[in-house]
Write an enzyme that holds these catalytic residues in place. Structure first.
Site, PDB file in Angstrom:
ATOM      1  NE  ARG A 108      -2.677   0.649   3.668  1.00  0.00           N
ATOM      2  CZ  ARG A 108      -1.948   1.128   4.657  1.00  0.00           C
ATOM      3  NH1 ARG A 108      -1.579   2.507   4.457  1.00  0.00           N
ATOM      4  NH2 ARG A 108      -1.959   0.601   5.779  1.00  0.00           N
TER       5      ARG A 108
ATOM      6  CE1 TYR B 270     -17.342   9.340 -15.712  1.00  0.00           C
ATOM      7  CE2 TYR B 270     -16.131   9.261 -13.916  1.00  0.00           C
ATOM      8  CZ  TYR B 270     -17.002   8.806 -14.431  1.00  0.00           C
ATOM      9  OH  TYR B 270     -17.305   7.552 -13.857  1.00  0.00           O
TER      10      TYR B 270
ATOM     11  CG  ASP C 172      -8.512  13.484 -16.930  1.00  0.00           C
ATOM     12  OD1 ASP C 172      -8.014  12.863 -17.513  1.00  0.00           O
ATOM     13  OD2 ASP C 172      -9.485  13.242 -15.968  1.00  0.00           O
TER      14      ASP C 172
ATOM     15  CE  LYS D 189     -12.170   5.830 -18.286  1.00  0.00           C
ATOM     16  NZ  LYS D 189     -13.548   5.020 -17.859  1.00  0.00           N
TER      17      LYS D 189
END
Ligand code: LCS
Length: 394
Positions: free
Chosen positions: A58, A113, A185, A210
């Site tokens: 992590r 988005y 982005d 994507k």
């Protein structure tokens, strides 16, 4: 690998090194939650940040698989380093939480988005961080909205789903003058077609879900920027735990190896579909940055080397006709997300952007008649034939 290699070579080679244990040709998938220390002293110095190395998956730098992905994407974006995340939204969240605090203000493109809109307008608002959604295609409007406490300017270009484009260079200049961090982005364009860091941006974000993954089989995100910036995110990254799964990191590496080849085909297919739709009598309007009629065609020409695989359009007869079209396609997949090998078609106002209030959607151009296509890697003639038969049924 030397840094001066061409983009396609970097897609294939950057971040890849023979496995030191057994010489595996492909970057191994380090499916482990934790790492064994040689000694208690070594463990302590890794946790103290005195010795580089892995501790627990992590915690940054996660695992060697994650590190290889970071090297590859940083090379493609021409950035120093980066950080992977469990999703594009986790990436955006970590940037926001690490850079903004109560009382801060930031500017965001008004078309983003739906998840990004929700994070900015609802989640961050709960922590006393204020956002102004601005039409970033007009740099003057960005200037007008700058305040004393503006700490960050967030751009999505091309914007999901209207395909509106903003001038990255101009707006990053405003951000620099303001002392605000500029964040782009770059999910729609990918580094193959657009490199915001070269245009002056401080930070680039991707949803790896994507084009980076490219095969619609993973959820992931990544942030690229200067070492100092990425270091500044570490406390949030480590404590919030939006860690990318190692299999997703491995799939993202594999996806990136063919990014340059896939993007050419996505873009040429999108261009052919856009031209077909533009000439079709049942189509009201088409928005694709490669079409000379796009409102920011000149800016697209300046800052993009190609126009990617996304386009949107409106059908005569509005949403009802749009629904009928989506229910009539046979080859195209009626599905959200984008950047997949297959062509996807969806309705943003009722799907990806449904959480944005209707009046806001209407104001920023996410109109009810808007249908979005992510052109896949099939042959263009077959995609067009499918859309044509569906349009004939209207
Ligand atoms: N940024 C952009 C431009 C996006 O389109 C998306 C997701 C995200 C960030 C968030 O990435 P995720 O957390 O899903 O990896 N866009 C989606 C879309 O248009 N359809 O489904 C998801």
């Amino acid at each position: 690998m030397k840094k001066d290699k061409k983009f396609g070579t970097r897609c294939v080679r950057a971040g890849e090194a023979p496995d030191p244990s057994y010489g595996a040709h492909t970057t191994p998938l380090y499916q482990t939650s934790t790492f064994i220390f040689d000694s208690a002293e070594q463990g302590a110095s890794r946790f103290a940040g005195e010795e580089e190395g892995y501790t627990y998956a992590r915690l940054v730098p996660n695992t060697p698989t994650h590190a290889a992905l970071v090297k590859k994407i940083a090379s493609l974006e021409e950035g120093e380093t980066g950080q992977t995340f469990s999703s594009g939204m986790a990436a955006i969240t970590a940037v926001a939480l690490s850079q903004l605090e109560q009382g801060d203000h930031f500017i965001s493109s008004d078309v983003v988005y739906g998840g990004t809109y929700g994070l900015f307008s609802s989640v961050l608002a709960k922590f006393g961080v204020e956002v102004s959604f601005v039409d970033t295609s007009d740099p003057e409007k960005v200037k007008e909205n700058v305040r004393k406490n503006t700490k960050l300017i967030f751009l999505e270009t091309p914007a999901n789903p209207t395909m509106i484009i903003c001038d990255i260079e101009e707006i990053c200049k405003i951000a620099r003058e303001t002392g605000a961090l500029s964040v782009v982005d770059n999910t729609f364009a990918t580094p193959y077609f657009q490199r915001p860091l070269k245009s002056g941006a401080d930070v680039v974000i991707h949803s790896c879900t994507k084009y980076i993954g490219g095969h619609a089989d993973l959820i992931g995100g990544v942030v690229v920027g200067k070492k100092e910036f990425v270091r500044s995110m570490a406390p949030v990254v480590n404590c919030t735990g939006g860690t990318m799964g190692v299999h997703e990191a491995w799939l993202s590496i594999r996806g990136l190896k063919t990014l340059h080849l896939r993007m050419e085909k996505h873009a040429s297919n999108a261009m052919e579909v856009a031209e077909f739709l533009e000439a079709h009598p049942k189509i009201e309007w088409v928005r694709y940055p490669g079409l000379p009629g796009h409102p920011q065609y000149e800016i697209a020409q300046k800052q993009m080397s190609g126009f990617s695989g996304m386009l949107s359009f409106g059908i005569k007869g509005g949403i009802e006709a749009g629904r009928k079209l989506m229910n009539s396609v046979e080859l195209c997949s009626l599905s959200v997300s984008l950047g997949a090998v297959d062509t996807l078609i969806e309705h943003p106002a009722s799907m990806t952007h449904v959480n944005i209030p209707a009046e806001v959607r209407a104001k920023v151009g996410i109109t009810d008649d808007l249908v979005r296509i992510s052109a896949g890697l099939e042959e263009a003639d077959d995609i067009i034939e499918d859309l044509d038969q569906a349009l004939t049924r209207l």
